[in-house]
Design a protein around this motif. Structure first.
Motif, short mmCIF file in Angstrom:
data_model
loop_
_atom_site.label_atom_id
_atom_site.label_comp_id
_atom_site.label_asym_id
_atom_site.label_seq_id
_atom_site.Cartn_x
_atom_site.Cartn_y
_atom_site.Cartn_z
N GLN A 3 26.91 29.75 23.60
CA GLN A 3 26.42 29.15 24.84
C GLN A 3 27.55 29.03 25.84
O GLN A 3 28.69 28.74 25.48
N PHE A 4 27.21 29.28 27.10
CA PHE A 4 28.14 29.15 28.22
C PHE A 4 27.56 28.11 29.17
O PHE A 4 26.39 28.20 29.55
N THR A 5 28.37 27.14 29.56
CA THR A 5 27.93 26.15 30.54
C THR A 5 28.24 26.69 31.93
O THR A 5 29.39 27.03 32.22
N LEU A 6 27.22 26.76 32.76
CA LEU A 6 27.36 27.29 34.11
C LEU A 6 27.48 26.16 35.11
O LEU A 6 26.83 25.12 34.97
N ALA A 7 28.29 26.36 36.13
CA ALA A 7 28.41 25.38 37.21
C ALA A 7 27.12 25.39 38.03
O ALA A 7 26.29 26.30 37.92
N ASP A 8 26.96 24.38 38.86
CA ASP A 8 25.79 24.32 39.74
C ASP A 8 25.74 25.56 40.62
O ASP A 8 26.77 26.04 41.08
N TYR A 9 24.54 26.05 40.84
CA TYR A 9 24.23 27.18 41.73
C TYR A 9 24.72 28.52 41.21
O TYR A 9 24.72 29.49 41.96
N ILE A 10 25.13 28.62 39.95
CA ILE A 10 25.47 29.91 39.36
C ILE A 10 24.19 30.49 38.76
O ILE A 10 23.53 29.83 37.96
N ASP A 36 26.12 39.72 34.63
CA ASP A 36 26.54 39.50 36.00
C ASP A 36 26.04 38.15 36.50
O ASP A 36 24.85 37.84 36.38
N LEU A 37 26.96 37.37 37.04
CA LEU A 37 26.64 36.03 37.56
C LEU A 37 27.05 35.94 39.02
O LEU A 37 28.01 36.58 39.44
N GLN A 38 26.32 35.10 39.78
CA GLN A 38 26.66 34.92 41.18
C GLN A 38 26.37 33.48 41.59
O GLN A 38 25.36 32.90 41.21
N ARG A 39 27.28 32.92 42.38
CA ARG A 39 27.09 31.59 42.94
C ARG A 39 26.29 31.74 44.22
O ARG A 39 26.69 32.46 45.13
N GLU A 40 25.15 31.07 44.29
CA GLU A 40 24.30 31.10 45.48
C GLU A 40 23.99 29.67 45.88
O GLU A 40 23.10 29.04 45.32
N ILE A 41 24.74 29.19 46.86
CA ILE A 41 24.55 27.83 47.33
C ILE A 41 23.37 27.81 48.29
O ILE A 41 23.32 28.60 49.23
N PRO A 42 22.39 26.91 48.08
CA PRO A 42 21.24 26.83 48.98
C PRO A 42 21.67 26.46 50.40
O PRO A 42 22.67 25.77 50.59
N GLU A 43 20.92 26.95 51.37
CA GLU A 43 21.24 26.68 52.78
C GLU A 43 21.37 25.19 53.05
O GLU A 43 22.23 24.77 53.82
N ALA A 44 20.54 24.38 52.42
CA ALA A 44 20.57 22.93 52.65
C ALA A 44 21.88 22.30 52.18
O ALA A 44 22.26 21.24 52.66
N MET A 45 22.59 22.96 51.26
CA MET A 45 23.83 22.41 50.72
C MET A 45 25.07 22.94 51.43
O MET A 45 26.16 22.42 51.25
N LYS A 46 24.91 23.98 52.26
CA LYS A 46 26.05 24.56 52.96
C LYS A 46 26.43 23.68 54.15
O LYS A 46 25.58 23.05 54.76
N PRO A 47 27.72 23.63 54.51
CA PRO A 47 28.13 22.87 55.68
C PRO A 47 27.55 23.49 56.94
O PRO A 47 27.43 24.71 57.04
N ARG A 48 27.17 22.66 57.88
CA ARG A 48 26.64 23.18 59.14
C ARG A 48 27.20 22.35 60.28
O ARG A 48 27.50 21.18 60.13
#
Length: 150
Positions: free
Chosen positions: A96-103, A118-130
């Motif tokens: 088992q591998f523990t993944l960080a949030d949004y991975i 293949d893994l990718q970090r995808e931060i939701p738009e609501a969580m991105k700085p604006r």
């Protein structure tokens, strides 16, 4: 050596995921099969390569649930084989591998005896700085006209 986290559980609130992660790291440090690499491709992309010589895609299961990626292998032994030497391990495993949030897992494929995930970090738009527009500031190109009281 295993550490008992129980005293810390009694005096902390909201840190349960941290202690679970620490326990997972301690547990996985004891596991050595199958060997794997974790590679950072760029800031938001990662790749796990697991050495699975002798396994077919049908004998491997990859599941992602919450923040845990689970890789299980169940090798079916073929009857009638007699080995003079057996150096390639084909034992069943669960890693088992523990993944960080949004991975997120983007895909997996076999390549030269390696299972590549293949893994990718995808931060939701609501969580991105604006940037937030500030209202109420007087524009710099407006001139004020003097007025006299009567």
């Amino acid at each position: 050596m295993r550490y008992d986290w129980t005293p810390l559980w009694r005096s902390s609130i909201g840190f349960d995921r941290l202690f679970d992660a620490l326990d997972e790291v301690q547990r996985t440090a004891e596991e050595t099969y199958p060997p794997y690499n974790i590679e950072r491709i760029d800031e938001n992309r990662f790749q796990i390569s697991v050495a699975l010589a002798g396994f077919t895609p049908d004998e491997v299961a990859l599941t992602s649930e919450q923040n845990v990626l689970t890789l299980e292998g169940k090798k079916s032994e073929k009857e009638g084989k007699t080995f003079l030497h057996r150096g390639i391990s084909t034992r069943n495993f669960k890693r088992q591998f523990t993944l960080a949030d949004y991975i997120e897992v983007k895909g997996a494929h076999f390549e030269n005896g390696l299972l590549v995930i293949d893994l990718q970090r995808e931060i939701p738009e609501a969580m991105k700085p604006r940037r937030i527009e500030i209202n109420g500031a007087a524009p710099s190109n407006v001139t004020q006209i003097e007025s006299r009281a009567a």
